[in-house]
Motif scaffolding. Sequence first.
Motif, PDB file in Angstrom:
ATOM      1  N   GLU A 193       2.032   1.793  -3.488  1.00 19.86           N
ATOM      2  CA  GLU A 193       0.963   2.315  -4.343  1.00 19.86           C
ATOM      3  C   GLU A 193       0.727   3.798  -4.111  1.00 19.86           C
ATOM      4  OE1 GLU A 193      -2.384  -0.069  -3.406  1.00 19.86           O
ATOM      5  OE2 GLU A 193      -1.589  -1.901  -4.348  1.00 19.86           O
ATOM      6  N   ARG A 194       0.934   4.259  -2.889  1.00 17.73           N
ATOM      7  CA  ARG A 194       0.702   5.670  -2.557  1.00 17.73           C
ATOM      8  C   ARG A 194       1.949   6.529  -2.753  1.00 17.73           C
ATOM      9  NH1 ARG A 194      -3.207   5.600   2.817  1.00 17.73           N
ATOM     10  NH2 ARG A 194      -4.508   3.840   2.163  1.00 17.73           N
TER      11      ARG A 194
ATOM     12  N   GLU B 239       0.832  -1.207   0.000  1.00 20.26           N
ATOM     13  CA  GLU B 239       0.000   0.000   0.000  1.00 20.26           C
ATOM     14  C   GLU B 239       0.865   1.255   0.000  1.00 20.26           C
ATOM     15  OE1 GLU B 239      -3.938  -1.722   2.355  1.00 20.26           O
ATOM     16  OE2 GLU B 239      -2.327  -0.732   3.457  1.00 20.26           O
TER      17      GLU B 239
END
Length: 519
Positions: free
Chosen positions: A408-409, A405
């Motif tokens: 992805e950010r 995550e």
Amino acid sequence: MSETAHRNATMEPRDEHNQRLLSLVHPHDWTNPAPKSRYNLVVVGAGTAGLVCAAGAAGLGARVALVERDFLGGDCLNFGCVPSKALLAAARAVAAVRGAGEFGVRVSGEVEVDFGKVMERMRRLRADIAPNDSARRFRDLGVDVFLGQGRFLDAHTLEVGGARLSFAKAVIATGARAAAPAMEGMDGLPYLTNETVFSLTGLPRRLAVIGAGPIGCELAQAFARFGSEVLLFESARGVLPREDREAAAIVRAALLQDGVKILGCGKSQKASAAEGGGIRLQSAGEGGGIRLQSAGEGCDVVVDEVLAAAGRRPNVEGLGLEEAGVEYSDKGVRVDDHLRTTNPDIFAAGDVCSPYQFTHAADFMARTVLRNALFRSRARASALTIPWCTYTDPELARVGLTEAEARERGVAVETFTRELAHVDRSILEGRTDGIVRIHVRKGTDRIVGATVVAENAGDLIAEISLAMTNGIGMGRIANTIHPYPTRAEAIRQAGDAYNRGRLTPLVRWLFGKWLSWTL
């Protein structure tokens, strides 16, 4: 609270424990009070979020009305956290007895599980806990408790049982319910959900669990330990798809070890009534038929019961939200970061509006609502640091971002992992199947997320949540003395690993020069 919520939920069997529970959370002789001329706060739904709002507002001196159609305590007390953890405790006891030989403890004969007694214990303990959520307790706190279906008539009026409640502010806290299994042929066939599985008195011989999220994994493992043949249907993303994949793999291995058969769903599933009773489940995988990942290939299966554990739906129907000017969808009530709906005088909290469908999340969302609704604060839901835990054995707990995550950010992180195989307490107790994994923002010691897999991961993650909430970095964790031997030492050891990473070649050279000079 909706017209369909809990439509299959029962308090069966009608034994003394369930009768005692009902007398507390939905007493048959309850008389709704005469409504006040106007309330500071009307709370619709008496699950965790609703109860925290009602008790907190009344404690501050507000006029409060609490409206509940079904059972005070909501899912957590009646169909969720409380009964499920009682079952999981019994399942752990079974596993401990079966595994006692490793510790030199001899158990002669087969370990027998009296499932009826297991369920009776659960019902007794649930009723023991229920007084804290009871209608009479909240009446004694100064809350006007109304039992019945609540429906908004306009932006500042709610009707329940023929009475009209006028309010300055309101909170929608109607929760969510288990979604129906999205499986061809399942309409018209009986199936269990978290609202009905705790009414069982007999152990299913063969149980299919549809959905390998937290609820599915927890109950699949428990029923397998009790002696059911359990078939767990995982999604294309695998077991516990929201979690760190290595951590989820540890839980998956534990499920397999306990005898759970994990089935790949393939491209399609269908259900039908089986000849001679039961439900037949068929699934077309890549090569046709079910991929039975723990026991070779198969084509179809027949089970006695199906447990639907693949998602939840918010309870938004039948509330008159349109009349109140509150926008909603099949994903729940629309709120802003201050938990205010499209009607600025109506707020929402808990599962009806949150992607974090946990009791503790509902609790702290309710606290945010109280500040914003009663005191015009600007508290933000996004400021909450919300951990969660899947109570399998071992448990899997998580707070903040996973490494994937973060990537992805666009958040660059450094990851520090400590395997329990290298932690003395875990070695001594024979529970080395776990990890502590902490992610920090690269170039700092600021923690952005962590995953723990351990026997008591839900307890361990609290230390990391505390650190994240209060800006405590890995350096200070490394300097915090932990008792020896404990599994929590793994967190401190991850802090040590962070400190070692700061010892660059240049720093080491400078230290060497200093120490040479001091000889």
